[in-house]
Design a protein around this motif. Sequence first.
Motif, PDB file in Angstrom:
ATOM      1  N   ASP A   1       0.821  -1.211   0.000  1.00 37.75           N
ATOM      2  CA  ASP A   1       0.000   0.000   0.000  1.00 37.75           C
ATOM      3  C   ASP A   1       0.856   1.263   0.000  1.00 37.75           C
ATOM      4  O   ASP A   1       0.668   2.164  -0.816  1.00 37.75           O
ATOM      5  CB  ASP A   1      -0.973   0.005   1.180  1.00 37.75           C
ATOM      6  N   ASP A   2       1.844   1.323   0.900  1.00 38.96           N
ATOM      7  CA  ASP A   2       2.625   2.550   1.051  1.00 38.96           C
ATOM      8  C   ASP A   2       3.312   2.973  -0.237  1.00 38.96           C
ATOM      9  O   ASP A   2       3.438   4.169  -0.523  1.00 38.96           O
ATOM     10  CB  ASP A   2       3.680   2.375   2.146  1.00 38.96           C
ATOM     11  N   HIS A   3       3.780   2.006  -1.038  1.00 38.34           N
ATOM     12  CA  HIS A   3       4.552   2.382  -2.228  1.00 38.34           C
ATOM     13  C   HIS A   3       3.681   3.022  -3.300  1.00 38.34           C
ATOM     14  O   HIS A   3       4.202   3.600  -4.264  1.00 38.34           O
ATOM     15  CB  HIS A   3       5.285   1.158  -2.796  1.00 38.34           C
ATOM     16  N   GLN A   4       2.352   2.970  -3.135  1.00 34.64           N
ATOM     17  CA  GLN A   4       1.474   3.608  -4.105  1.00 34.64           C
ATOM     18  C   GLN A   4       1.284   5.102  -3.829  1.00 34.64           C
ATOM     19  O   GLN A   4       0.650   5.806  -4.622  1.00 34.64           O
ATOM     20  CB  GLN A   4       0.110   2.912  -4.114  1.00 34.64           C
ATOM     21  N   PHE A   5       1.813   5.572  -2.713  1.00 40.12           N
ATOM     22  CA  PHE A   5       1.715   6.984  -2.349  1.00 40.12           C
ATOM     23  C   PHE A   5       3.068   7.654  -2.575  1.00 40.12           C
ATOM     24  O   PHE A   5       4.119   7.021  -2.460  1.00 40.12           O
ATOM     25  CB  PHE A   5       1.293   7.122  -0.884  1.00 40.12           C
ATOM     26  N   GLY A   6       3.036   8.949  -2.901  1.00 37.65           N
ATOM     27  CA  GLY A   6       4.292   9.627  -3.195  1.00 37.65           C
ATOM     28  C   GLY A   6       4.198  11.117  -2.959  1.00 37.65           C
ATOM     29  O   GLY A   6       3.324  11.618  -2.262  1.00 37.65           O
ATOM     30  N   VAL A   7       5.126  11.828  -3.594  1.00 37.49           N
ATOM     31  CA  VAL A   7       5.230  13.278  -3.444  1.00 37.49           C
ATOM     32  C   VAL A   7       4.556  13.948  -4.631  1.00 37.49           C
ATOM     33  O   VAL A   7       4.808  13.596  -5.785  1.00 37.49           O
ATOM     34  CB  VAL A   7       6.707  13.714  -3.371  1.00 37.49           C
ATOM     35  N   TYR A   8       3.663  14.900  -4.354  1.00 39.83           N
ATOM     36  CA  TYR A   8       3.109  15.752  -5.397  1.00 39.83           C
ATOM     37  C   TYR A   8       3.334  17.196  -4.977  1.00 39.83           C
ATOM     38  O   TYR A   8       2.983  17.585  -3.867  1.00 39.83           O
ATOM     39  CB  TYR A   8       1.612  15.501  -5.607  1.00 39.83           C
ATOM     40  N   LEU A   9       3.919  17.975  -5.846  1.00 39.39           N
ATOM     41  CA  LEU A   9       4.263  19.353  -5.526  1.00 39.39           C
ATOM     42  C   LEU A   9       3.186  20.294  -6.055  1.00 39.39           C
ATOM     43  O   LEU A   9       3.136  20.603  -7.251  1.00 39.39           O
ATOM     44  CB  LEU A   9       5.623  19.709  -6.134  1.00 39.39           C
ATOM     45  N   ASP A  10       2.300  20.728  -5.183  1.00 39.94           N
ATOM     46  CA  ASP A  10       1.283  21.687  -5.587  1.00 39.94           C
ATOM     47  C   ASP A  10       1.940  22.974  -6.088  1.00 39.94           C
ATOM     48  O   ASP A  10       2.850  23.505  -5.459  1.00 39.94           O
ATOM     49  CB  ASP A  10       0.364  22.025  -4.409  1.00 39.94           C
ATOM     50  N   GLY A  11       1.485  23.453  -7.230  1.00 41.57           N
ATOM     51  CA  GLY A  11       1.995  24.712  -7.760  1.00 41.57           C
ATOM     52  C   GLY A  11       3.424  24.656  -8.252  1.00 41.57           C
ATOM     53  O   GLY A  11       4.075  25.702  -8.388  1.00 41.57           O
ATOM     54  N   TYR A  12       3.912  23.447  -8.562  1.00 48.14           N
ATOM     55  CA  TYR A  12       5.317  23.320  -8.971  1.00 48.14           C
ATOM     56  C   TYR A  12       5.633  24.093 -10.246  1.00 48.14           C
ATOM     57  O   TYR A  12       6.789  24.475 -10.490  1.00 48.14           O
ATOM     58  CB  TYR A  12       5.680  21.840  -9.163  1.00 48.14           C
ATOM     59  N   HIS A  13       4.598  24.362 -11.059  1.00 50.80           N
ATOM     60  CA  HIS A  13       4.891  24.915 -12.375  1.00 50.80           C
ATOM     61  C   HIS A  13       5.225  26.399 -12.345  1.00 50.80           C
ATOM     62  O   HIS A  13       5.794  26.930 -13.295  1.00 50.80           O
ATOM     63  CB  HIS A  13       3.731  24.666 -13.337  1.00 50.80           C
ATOM     64  N   SER A  14       4.889  27.095 -11.265  1.00 54.20           N
ATOM     65  CA  SER A  14       5.177  28.536 -11.233  1.00 54.20           C
ATOM     66  C   SER A  14       6.674  28.800 -11.321  1.00 54.20           C
ATOM     67  O   SER A  14       7.118  29.715 -12.030  1.00 54.20           O
ATOM     68  CB  SER A  14       4.590  29.165  -9.973  1.00 54.20           C
ATOM     69  N   ALA A  15       7.475  27.987 -10.620  1.00 53.37           N
ATOM     70  CA  ALA A  15       8.928  28.160 -10.696  1.00 53.37           C
ATOM     71  C   ALA A  15       9.449  27.795 -12.082  1.00 53.37           C
ATOM     72  O   ALA A  15      10.376  28.436 -12.604  1.00 53.37           O
ATOM     73  CB  ALA A  15       9.609  27.306  -9.630  1.00 53.37           C
ATOM     74  N   ILE A  16       8.860  26.773 -12.695  1.00 53.48           N
ATOM     75  CA  ILE A  16       9.279  26.378 -14.044  1.00 53.48           C
ATOM     76  C   ILE A  16       8.909  27.463 -15.050  1.00 53.48           C
ATOM     77  O   ILE A  16       9.696  27.794 -15.951  1.00 53.48           O
ATOM     78  CB  ILE A  16       8.636  25.028 -14.411  1.00 53.48           C
ATOM     79  N   ASP A  17       7.728  28.049 -14.903  1.00 51.26           N
ATOM     80  CA  ASP A  17       7.300  29.122 -15.807  1.00 51.26           C
ATOM     81  C   ASP A  17       8.297  30.280 -15.799  1.00 51.26           C
ATOM     82  O   ASP A  17       8.593  30.882 -16.843  1.00 51.26           O
ATOM     83  CB  ASP A  17       5.925  29.650 -15.387  1.00 51.26           C
ATOM     84  N   ALA A  18       8.804  30.587 -14.614  1.00 53.93           N
ATOM     85  CA  ALA A  18       9.746  31.706 -14.508  1.00 53.93           C
ATOM     86  C   ALA A  18      10.977  31.454 -15.366  1.00 53.93           C
ATOM     87  O   ALA A  18      11.520  32.377 -15.987  1.00 53.93           O
ATOM     88  CB  ALA A  18      10.137  31.914 -13.049  1.00 53.93           C
ATOM     89  N   GLY A  19      11.415  30.200 -15.393  1.00 57.95           N
ATOM     90  CA  GLY A  19      12.584  29.868 -16.203  1.00 57.95           C
ATOM     91  C   GLY A  19      12.283  29.782 -17.687  1.00 57.95           C
ATOM     92  O   GLY A  19      13.129  30.113 -18.520  1.00 57.95           O
ATOM     93  N   LEU A  20      11.076  29.328 -18.023  1.00 57.02           N
ATOM     94  CA  LEU A  20      10.708  29.173 -19.427  1.00 57.02           C
ATOM     95  C   LEU A  20      10.305  30.492 -20.074  1.00 57.02           C
ATOM     96  O   LEU A  20      10.358  30.627 -21.298  1.00 57.02           O
ATOM     97  CB  LEU A  20       9.548  28.176 -19.558  1.00 57.02           C
ATOM     98  N   GLY A  21       9.862  31.437 -19.264  1.00 60.26           N
ATOM     99  CA  GLY A  21       9.437  32.723 -19.800  1.00 60.26           C
ATOM    100  C   GLY A  21       8.036  32.744 -20.345  1.00 60.26           C
ATOM    101  O   GLY A  21       7.655  33.665 -21.085  1.00 60.26           O
ATOM    102  N   HIS A  22       7.235  31.745 -20.033  1.00 56.69           N
ATOM    103  CA  HIS A  22       5.824  31.747 -20.421  1.00 56.69           C
ATOM    104  C   HIS A  22       5.040  30.927 -19.403  1.00 56.69           C
ATOM    105  O   HIS A  22       5.602  30.164 -18.631  1.00 56.69           O
ATOM    106  CB  HIS A  22       5.617  31.179 -21.827  1.00 56.69           C
ATOM    107  N   ARG A  23       3.718  31.126 -19.420  1.00 56.76           N
ATOM    108  CA  ARG A  23       2.854  30.377 -18.514  1.00 56.76           C
ATOM    109  C   ARG A  23       2.439  29.081 -19.182  1.00 56.76           C
ATOM    110  O   ARG A  23       2.048  29.064 -20.351  1.00 56.76           O
ATOM    111  CB  ARG A  23       1.622  31.221 -18.164  1.00 56.76           C
ATOM    112  N   GLY A  24       2.511  27.994 -18.420  1.00 60.66           N
ATOM    113  CA  GLY A  24       2.132  26.707 -18.990  1.00 60.66           C
ATOM    114  C   GLY A  24       1.833  25.691 -17.912  1.00 60.66           C
ATOM    115  O   GLY A  24       1.815  25.999 -16.720  1.00 60.66           O
ATOM    116  N   SER A  25       1.586  24.464 -18.342  1.00 59.17           N
ATOM    117  CA  SER A  25       1.342  23.363 -17.421  1.00 59.17           C
ATOM    118  C   SER A  25       1.448  22.069 -18.211  1.00 59.17           C
ATOM    119  O   SER A  25       1.677  22.093 -19.430  1.00 59.17           O
ATOM    120  CB  SER A  25      -0.039  23.476 -16.756  1.00 59.17           C
ATOM    121  N   GLU A  26       1.259  20.966 -17.505  1.00 59.08           N
ATOM    122  CA  GLU A  26       1.262  19.673 -18.177  1.00 59.08           C
ATOM    123  C   GLU A  26      -0.167  19.172 -18.358  1.00 59.08           C
ATOM    124  O   GLU A  26      -0.998  19.290 -17.455  1.00 59.08           O
ATOM    125  CB  GLU A  26       2.049  18.631 -17.362  1.00 59.08           C
TER     126      GLU A  26
END
Length: 505
Positions: free
Chosen positions: A329-354
Amino acid sequence: MHAQHALAPPPAPVRVLQRGAPPGAAGSLVDARNRYRNDIHSRLNPTRHARVFLPEGPEEVAELLVEARSAGKSVACAGAQHAMGGQQFLEDGWLLDTRRMAGVLDFDADRGLVQVAAGTRWPALQRFLAARRDGAGRGWSIAQKQTGADDFSLGGSLASNIHGRGLDRPPLVDDIERFTLVLPQGCALEVDRQREPELFSLAVGGYGLFGVVSDLTLRLRPRQLLQRSVRLLRRDGLAEAFESARREGARFGDFQFAIDPRSADFMDLGILACYLPTEGELQDAGAGATLSASDWQELLRLAHVDKSEAFRRYSGFYLSTHGQRYASDDHQFGVYLDGYHSAIDAGLGHRGSEVITELYVPPNEIGRFLGALACLCRESGMDVVYGTVRQIRRDAETLLSWARDDRACVVLNLHVRHDQEGMLRMHRDLRQLYDLALGFGGSFYLSYGLHASAAQLRAAYPDVDRFVAAKRRLDPGEVLSSSWFERLSRILGSRAARGDLDGQA
């Protein structure tokens, strides 16, 4: 029925009884602060609702549906709001938010059954089960859940008929014993395969269109110690590797492939990780190498700007975990980073998501399909930031089945720019992906959006017109609706809108 087992609810919204609020809904919490909602991951579904209600149980749900019917309004039902296809939202409609319908209602420790309110999130259920393990860590375990993120509601999981990374399992429908469905007419019905076969087949994977699930009972499995087996593999050997792992008794597995289109390894070389039952103490599970939140953030950044380096680091980490032990059971749970894309957007120079999509093909075609997929992604310039292959067993129970036969499942995360050009490109790319899967005798998942043509929908889902016709017959006033269903009706056109197939549903 046993007494309710309490789980900590989310912070209560302000109780506001607005002037003119429907009298039947006045007993429900009304969230007057936030009528605007968007999906958590892609952020591509901003929706303004006329009202948002937070009922605490099936009685309030029933009152709300009766009042909506009287007022001529349609209601969408939302859980954790991760779905990307607009199934949980409806512009200018009423929104039923299930977050306060949370808790374990009954637990049968002898039979391995747990009844939970539909708004319960998977981590809360996991905590409940963890508290009931014996001193050696033995107890009951969930069979499967979505991976990649954890904070999904169980009612939403039923509505989308989700799957995990089990090697020998159908989708979630196989784990559902029964559920309570509040019908559009305002009455509650206990639904299982024997007593209500039609509603069972429609509501599971029915995206909340046939009733509001107020609670569901899951079949659990004994908690088990697993050992991870990891190796690098080429796509041509993948079908046999999955079959070999299944014959050896592996319970879970996936193949995470290289994502750099400039590399010869693109969608060819990957990490195959399988989880096989092993002997030992469950208390020892989980020890060993892990990735921190900052590690994940860096991997996500690299997946956008240096894809080969992202795969090198990720595969290196996975290879280092060969032989580590995990609980089933435990291995089915993991890390999810809420709002992770804001830092990536800053580097890419545009707003986006997956944007996620899932494509299904016959298992023995997976090598050829990945080769064709690599060519298509290169030619079209699709920005793949993650990709994995899983296995799904046939679902013969739901009407809108996305796994009508055993399938290899390819999950793609595509980076999408949040501008007009990005939206047009996404729509075009997804249709190309659907055509490719259909050309291999496959299909695609509808939970992540409705970008298909009518021909593509009917090819992948031969019963989709029967599904819409059943909706028209069982809920002619569309008390329950969604942006997803409105789009589906438009795509399928006049035949579905008229309900010409009512007699066949």
